[in-house]
Design an enzyme around this catalytic site. Structure first.
Site, short mmCIF file in Angstrom:
data_model
loop_
_atom_site.label_atom_id
_atom_site.label_comp_id
_atom_site.label_asym_id
_atom_site.label_seq_id
_atom_site.Cartn_x
_atom_site.Cartn_y
_atom_site.Cartn_z
N ASN A 151 21.52 1.91 28.63
CA ASN A 151 22.25 1.17 29.60
C ASN A 151 23.58 0.50 28.85
O ASN A 151 24.56 0.34 29.53
CB ASN A 151 21.52 -0.19 29.92
N PHE A 185 13.11 1.06 27.52
CA PHE A 185 13.99 0.99 26.35
C PHE A 185 15.37 1.53 26.89
O PHE A 185 16.28 2.08 26.22
CB PHE A 185 13.48 2.62 25.66
N CYS A 186 15.79 0.86 27.80
CA CYS A 186 17.16 0.53 28.26
C CYS A 186 17.73 1.82 28.83
O CYS A 186 18.99 2.27 28.91
CB CYS A 186 18.18 0.26 27.19
N VAL A 187 16.76 2.83 29.15
CA VAL A 187 17.17 4.19 29.95
C VAL A 187 16.25 4.15 31.10
O VAL A 187 15.72 5.15 31.84
CB VAL A 187 16.75 5.44 29.03
#
Lengths: 442, 166
Positions: free
Chosen positions: A131, A388-390
């Site tokens: 992100n 995990f910010c993906v």
């Protein structure tokens, strides 16, 4: 506990957190992709600032004040040393190419806000950007849409990876067009550890330069683990976080080629970014000063230098690579055979392609939750669960099969041991082989 | 959190057994088209973000299709979401909104769907949160503002006494 003939126990003794006990057991810290532990030498460096010269700094390359008092002189010496240490780490042409930031996210925001994009320009990334390397570009897209008065204007595009998450150079090269002004990609994935090979980075840099664009490298997951030379790779901007390589929390670095930094508009402005001001105008410092607004985290700079020196000199990248491969090989050997309808691994099967990362997924959040809870309760195991910010990648790939949100990541660093990997694998094996017995732990 | 036998059995047979690579339990499959109503509710108290999402496609007066999603780490929330999603499909908006999630007796049909006579307390609390979430998705579909979700009593973790026996 040896790797390359080194005694890992000796390295572990440098980390105070590893000496702690809960219920008579030490921690098993497997969340290094997010943040590593800190050795005493880094903690001492932080304390040194506060104990010896706790004052405001200003040792910047241009427009800095003459520092003429005792504490400031000492601080300035350490500031200059820290910036040079970061420059040396990356093979930068000058320490003036190093901008201190809070983290990789802030560094990438500085670039995304500072580049002078025009409607019609495009930003290219892979389908699996963090992100931090996606949202700033989506914001750039929003701003350009407003400027153009076109709510459908497409600025940010992506190219697909291989089926197993591996990097696909041909697809990346084919996605670069004359409109591509920015290629912003991760050097290594925080989801599954896959790395973009150096040759691929060089090929991409050459292609994007041909069309007049720049290559922005999110190196948050590469610099802590391997030698990264910005000039050898041919990239234009690079960002990484010190807290992922034994450094203090909230310290990061933006490196930029100096001529490009000089053209970049400042993002956060105010005190310490200016050469001078008048009631109606401002004259900014040259880089890096124009990008470092307000008083800085001087203790963090000392800690950053200590961390970089510790990782590269005391430990060494060879030790890190060898230890991560040994540990991830063990984890893969233990966990891959557990693959079933309710449990499987993400990313390439070969641990040599996944750095220190192994990520498990399941359609059942209860199963993932049970592993995490049981590991915490019985063995003080700390891992990371979630997206995990993906998020964008996981939604795209796995929403339809119902497993996008149920992921568990174990990530190792040089101070982890085979015994710790086995302890974690034992927990995973128990839950995966008899999941219905462990609902009470969910 | 201990899991009651009723929740354990329902989850194992109707949800866990339907999961696999490319296999998603029916109530948790993404909708084929964008939802016309959507809401989230906190309260699953699993290990994730403590959020369950409810999406539905409705007509003027009826829910046509619905789906739940989230990390769904808590088996009781899985069960509650599954039963609620099955229940609201084809049901009128007015009937769904008529229930009061604070009134445990209104949850009787859902407890029956668990297949047992007892009313396990872990399911009680999750049904309350799930119903509040579903109702807000219905309100969203109808163009009405969401209502604040009450704080429901936490489940007793070990006592699965049947309230009808009291």
């Amino acid at each position: 506990m040896t790797t390359l003939g080194r005694d890992i126990r000796e390295l572990r003794e440098a980390f105070p957190a590893l000496a702690r006990l809960r219920r008579g057991k030490p921690p098993i810290y497997l969340n290094n992709t997010c943040m590593t532990l800190r050795p005493r030498v880094v903690i001492d460096a932080l304390r040194r600032y506060y104990e010896e010269f706790p004052t405001c700094g200003g040792g910047r390359s241009e427009g800095s004040r003459q520092l003429d008092n005792w504490f400031q002189e000492e601080l300035r010496e350490h500031e200059v040393h820290a910036r040079q240490t970061a420059a040396d780490l990356l093979g930068a042409a000058s320490s003036d190419e190093i901008v201190w930031t809070r983290n990789t996210s802030e560094a990438l925001n500085i670039v995304a806000h500072g580049l002078r994009l025009e409607p019609g320009d495009e930003v290219l990334g892979s389908e699996r950007e963090h992100n931090s390397n996606l949202v700033p570009w989506l914001e750039a897209e929003r701003r350009l849409r407003e400027r153009a008065g076109d709510p459908e204007l497409v600025v940010r595009r992506h190219f697909d990876l291989d089926e197993d998450g591996g990097f696909n150079l041909e697809r990346a090269l084919a996605a670069i067009t004359p409109r591509t002004k920015v290629l912003a990609i991760a050097h290594a994935s925080n989801l599954d550890g896959t790395v973009v090979p150096d040759d691929a980075i060089r090929a991409l840099a050459a292609r994007v330069h041909e069309v007049g664009g720049v290559l922005v490298l999110d190196a948050a997951q590469s610099v802590p683990h391997r030698r990264v030379d910005v000039r050898a790779l041919g990239v234009d901007f690079l960002a990484f976080s010190i807290h992922k390589m034994c450094g203090p929390t909230g310290m990061g670095v933006l490196w930029g080629r100096y001529d490009l930094l000089a053209e970049l508009d400042p993002f956060i402005v105010g005190g310490d970014t200016i050469a001078d001001t008048w009631q109606d105008r401002v004259e900014y410092k040259k880089p890096p000063g124009r990008f470092e607004a307000g008083l800085q985290d001087y203790a963090g700079m000392l800690g950053a230098a200590a961390a970089i020196e510790y990782v590269t000199q005391t430990v060494g990248y060879d030790t890190i690579a060898a230890q991560e491969l040994a540990l991830n090989t063990r984890l893969t050997e233990r966990l891959a055979p557990l693959t079933c309808d309710h449990f499987w691994l993400l990313g390439p099967r070969d641990p040599a392609q996944r750095g220190g990362v192994i990520t498990m997924t399941s359609p059942s959040g209860a199963l993932i939750n049970a592993i995490e809870r049981l590991g915490d309760r019985e063995a003080n195991i700390m891992v990371r669960r979630g997206m995990f910010c993906v998020n964008a990648y996981l939604h795209k790939r796995f929403d339809a099969v119902g497993s996008a949100k149920n992921n568990l990541r174990a990530s190792v660093y040089f101070y982890n041991t085979l015994e710790e990997c086995d302890a974690f694998a034992d927990i995973v094996e128990r839950v995966v082989r008899h999941p219905l017995d462990y609902f009470d732990d969910a | 959190m201990a899991v009651s036998p009723e929740v354990r059995q329902y989850y194992a047979e109707k949800i866990f057994a339907a999961m696999g690579p490319g296999r998603v339990p029916e109530s948790f499959r993404p909708l084929a088209t964008p939802p016309t109503g959507f809401a989230t509710v906190e309260g699953c108290r699993g290990g994730g973000k403590n959020l369950t999402e409810f999406a539905l496609i409705g007509s003027e007066g009826t829910v046509l299709e619905a789906s739940a999603a989230c990390g769904l780490c808590n088996p009781a929330m899985y069960v509650a979401a599954d039963i609620l999603i099955r229940w609201i499909r084809g049901r009128s908006l007015a009937e769904i909104l008529a229930l009061d999630p604070r009134d445990v007796s209104a949850l009787a049909p859902f407890f029956e769907a668990l297949g047992g006579r007892r009313w396990p307390d872990d399911a009680r609390e999750k049904f309350q949160y799930a119903l509040a979430g579903v109702q807000n998705a219905v309100r969203n579909h109808a163009g009405e503002p969401a209502l604040p979700v009450p704080e429901f009593d936490e489940p007793s973790s070990r006592d699965w006494a049947d309230p009808t026996d009291e």
